[in-house]
Motif scaffolding. Structure first.
Motif, PDB file in Angstrom:
ATOM      1  N   ASN A  30       0.847  -1.186   0.000  1.00  6.23           N
ATOM      2  CA  ASN A  30       0.000   0.000   0.000  1.00  6.23           C
ATOM      3  C   ASN A  30       0.885   1.238   0.000  1.00  6.23           C
ATOM      4  O   ASN A  30       1.582   1.533   0.987  1.00  6.23           O
ATOM      5  CB  ASN A  30      -0.908   0.026   1.236  1.00  6.23           C
ATOM      6  N   ILE A  36      -4.979   4.696  -6.202  1.00  9.99           N
ATOM      7  CA  ILE A  36      -5.431   3.340  -6.539  1.00  9.99           C
ATOM      8  C   ILE A  36      -6.946   3.294  -6.572  1.00  9.99           C
ATOM      9  O   ILE A  36      -7.609   4.155  -5.986  1.00  9.99           O
ATOM     10  CB  ILE A  36      -4.885   2.305  -5.547  1.00  9.99           C
ATOM     11  N   ASP A  37      -7.476   2.281  -7.303  1.00 12.01           N
ATOM     12  CA  ASP A  37      -8.911   1.973  -7.310  1.00 12.01           C
ATOM     13  C   ASP A  37      -9.091   0.561  -6.782  1.00 12.01           C
ATOM     14  O   ASP A  37      -8.227  -0.314  -6.983  1.00 12.01           O
ATOM     15  CB  ASP A  37      -9.491   2.062  -8.732  1.00 12.01           C
ATOM     16  N   GLN A  38     -10.217   0.361  -6.094  1.00 13.08           N
ATOM     17  CA  GLN A  38     -10.478  -0.970  -5.573  1.00 13.08           C
ATOM     18  C   GLN A  38     -11.738  -1.546  -6.217  1.00 13.08           C
ATOM     19  O   GLN A  38     -12.673  -0.825  -6.560  1.00 13.08           O
ATOM     20  CB  GLN A  38     -10.572  -0.977  -4.049  1.00 13.08           C
ATOM     21  N   GLY A  63      -1.480  -4.608  -8.857  1.00 10.49           N
ATOM     22  CA  GLY A  63      -2.122  -4.359  -7.565  1.00 10.49           C
ATOM     23  C   GLY A  63      -1.993  -5.556  -6.667  1.00 10.49           C
ATOM     24  O   GLY A  63      -1.157  -6.464  -6.905  1.00 10.49           O
ATOM     25  N   LYS A  66      -6.602  -6.855  -1.120  1.00 14.09           N
ATOM     26  CA  LYS A  66      -6.671  -6.023   0.083  1.00 14.09           C
ATOM     27  C   LYS A  66      -7.401  -6.728   1.215  1.00 14.09           C
ATOM     28  O   LYS A  66      -6.977  -6.687   2.376  1.00 14.09           O
ATOM     29  CB  LYS A  66      -7.358  -4.712  -0.266  1.00 14.09           C
ATOM     30  N   THR A  81     -11.713  -8.268  -2.077  1.00 12.14           N
ATOM     31  CA  THR A  81     -11.490  -6.877  -2.494  1.00 12.14           C
ATOM     32  C   THR A  81     -10.019  -6.735  -2.866  1.00 12.14           C
ATOM     33  O   THR A  81      -9.134  -7.114  -2.081  1.00 12.14           O
ATOM     34  CB  THR A  81     -11.851  -5.901  -1.374  1.00 12.14           C
ATOM     35  N   THR A  83      -7.044  -4.059  -4.986  1.00 14.26           N
ATOM     36  CA  THR A  83      -6.751  -2.711  -5.474  1.00 14.26           C
ATOM     37  C   THR A  83      -5.788  -2.804  -6.641  1.00 14.26           C
ATOM     38  O   THR A  83      -4.895  -3.648  -6.671  1.00 14.26           O
ATOM     39  CB  THR A  83      -6.140  -1.852  -4.350  1.00 14.26           C
ATOM     40  N   SER A  86      -4.932   3.165 -10.449  1.00 13.32           N
ATOM     41  CA  SER A  86      -6.111   3.839 -10.995  1.00 13.32           C
ATOM     42  C   SER A  86      -5.953   4.197 -12.459  1.00 13.32           C
ATOM     43  O   SER A  86      -6.945   4.508 -13.131  1.00 13.32           O
ATOM     44  CB  SER A  86      -6.375   5.121 -10.176  1.00 13.32           C
ATOM     45  N   ALA A 122     -14.685   2.331 -10.114  1.00 13.49           N
ATOM     46  CA  ALA A 122     -14.096   1.901  -8.850  1.00 13.49           C
ATOM     47  C   ALA A 122     -15.194   1.421  -7.912  1.00 13.49           C
ATOM     48  O   ALA A 122     -16.321   1.951  -7.894  1.00 13.49           O
ATOM     49  CB  ALA A 122     -13.296   3.037  -8.219  1.00 13.49           C
ATOM     50  N   ASN A 123     -14.867   0.362  -7.131  1.00 14.00           N
ATOM     51  CA  ASN A 123     -15.772  -0.270  -6.162  1.00 14.00           C
ATOM     52  C   ASN A 123     -16.880  -1.099  -6.837  1.00 14.00           C
ATOM     53  O   ASN A 123     -17.814  -1.532  -6.163  1.00 14.00           O
ATOM     54  CB  ASN A 123     -16.406   0.773  -5.226  1.00 14.00           C
TER      55      ASN A 123
END
Length: 416
Positions: A30, A36-38, A63, A66, A81, A83, A86, A122-123
């Motif tokens: 991290n 970053i996007d998750q 990535g 996470k 999840t 990451t 991005s 993202a998400n």
């Protein structure tokens, strides 16, 4: 303004803790300084995937995982999840597949990009998939081999059972006799093959001549194909002509001819005509037979003693000349042996002329005369004449001068 040593110590502690937290976060992958996007993925199983495992795209780390947790619906499914940078956008239909990164079975997430023109945000939750682990892959590869091995073992067991039944004392005896018969058969085949090879080698010339003759015949047939076609055309024309003829007159003509033949046969069976007498009168038949016998005796006498009936001959046929000649004729007089004269031609290659030498054929007054020899020596022609008499009893010596036939007496005068 003077800073106390306690303040300095506090600032140092805060900085140290901050650096420690940042370092631990960095070691976990991290980077607080990187955007970053998750994304979320739902799996039925993860086969050993854990937090901090890598996320790869085309073999490059983009990535890491996470967080992993169970869904609150108590279905046993897991929410993973992860990451990623991005700057990397995931198109629709992208699949996050859990795969093994090495032989030890370390699990990672492999991103298989989709082909859609739209991208996930993202998400968002994207589809997931799990690759079979090494054990399952080995099992899938070994399963067919296992099945084949089981079938092979069953076949071997059946074969061993059959062999156990076959190889008893009686069966061994029968097998021994069978192998003996097979050996004898092989020996006979080899002997036959050797005989065939010997025959082929000795008759090779005959086979070649047969093939040559066949080739000649085929060539002749090919050259005569036009004649065959013409013949078939003529036959077809004749058949068409016959087909167009009316049958009633033909049948009537045949009936009339049959009636006439029957009338002739009736007349032949009666004795009131010459033909009937010839067939039915024994005395007339005996007279005709006696006449034929006398004519046969007359012809034989003419052949044996022609000088009684003929005073001259174009070729001196049958004339006997008694000369005590010991010298040779010189000049342009040539002696030959006249073999035979016929109304029909005879092939000079016939076996009748074999062994006499080169045969000459002369045609005069629609008669074919055949002569052999050509020498100015009377002694040689006498020897050839004696040899010719064995096949041609009527053979005679003739003489030629300047290519023209002369009397034998005139030619013999040159010997004196």
């Amino acid at each position: 303004m003077k800073v106390s040593k306690y303040t300095k110590l506090g600032i140092l502690i805060v900085l140290s803790v901050t650096i420690l937290i940042w370092g631990l976060s960095y070691l976990k992958g991290n980077d607080i300084f990187k955007k970053i996007d998750q994304y979320h993925v739902v799996y039925n199983r993860i086969d050993g995937l854990s937090a901090s495992n890598d996320v790869l795209l085309s073999g490059y780390k983009i990535g890491q995982v996470k967080k992993i947790s169970f869904l609150p619906d108590h279905s046993g499914r897991l929410l993973v999840t992860f990451t990623i940078d991005s700057s990397i956008k995931l198109p629709k239909n992208t699949v996050a597949q859990i795969v093994s990164s090495d032989l030890m079975g370390t699990r990672i997430i492999k991103i298989n990009l989709g082909t859609g023109s739209e991208f996930y945000s993202a998400n968002d939750t994207i589809p997931g998939d799990v690759e079979d682990d090494l054990k399952e892959q080995v099992s899938m590869q070994v399963l067919p081999i296992k099945n084949k091995a089981e079938e092979l073992l069953g076949t071997l067991d059946s074969a061993i059972t059959v062999l156990t039944v076959i190889f008893n004392e009686d069966a061994r005896k029968n097998l021994s006799e069978s192998f003996k018969n097979i050996n004898q058969t092989v020996y006979n085949i080899e002997k036959t093959t050797a005989d065939l090879q010997e025959i082929v080698s000795t008759k090779k010339g005959n086979v070649e001549r047969i093939i040559t003759n066949l080739d000649t015949i085929i060539t002749a047939l090919n050259s005569s194909m036009d004649n065959f076609e013409n013949t078939l055309s003529n036959i077809s024309a004749i058949s068409d002509t016959l087909a167009r003829l009316p049958l009633s007159p033909i049948v009537q003509s045949i009936a009339d001819a049959t009636a006439k033949v029957n009338n002739i046969l009736v007349q032949l069976e009666s004795t009131d005509n010459t033909a009937g007498l010839l067939l039915n009168d024994d005395q007339l038949y005996a007279s005709v037979s006696l006449l034929a016998d006398n004519l046969n005796l007359l012809m034989n006498d003419i052949r044996v003693n022609p000088e009684r009936y003929l005073k001259f001959s174009a070729l001196d046929l049958g004339r006997k000349v008694y000369v005590n000649a010991t010298g040779d004729v010189t000049g342009k007089i040539i002696f030959k042996v006249h073999l035979v004269s016929t109304e029909t031609p005879i092939s000079t290659d016939t076996d009748r002329f074999k062994g006499l030498g080169e045969i000459e054929e002369y045609i005069a007054s629609e008669a074919y005369s055949y002569l052999v020899g050509s020498t100015s020596s009377f002694t040689e022609i006498v020897k050839l004449h004696e040899k010719a008499l064995k096949k041609f009893p009527d053979a005679s010596i003739v003489a030629f001068k300047n290519g023209r036939l002369i009397k034998l007496e005139r030619a013999l005068k040159s010997l004196k």
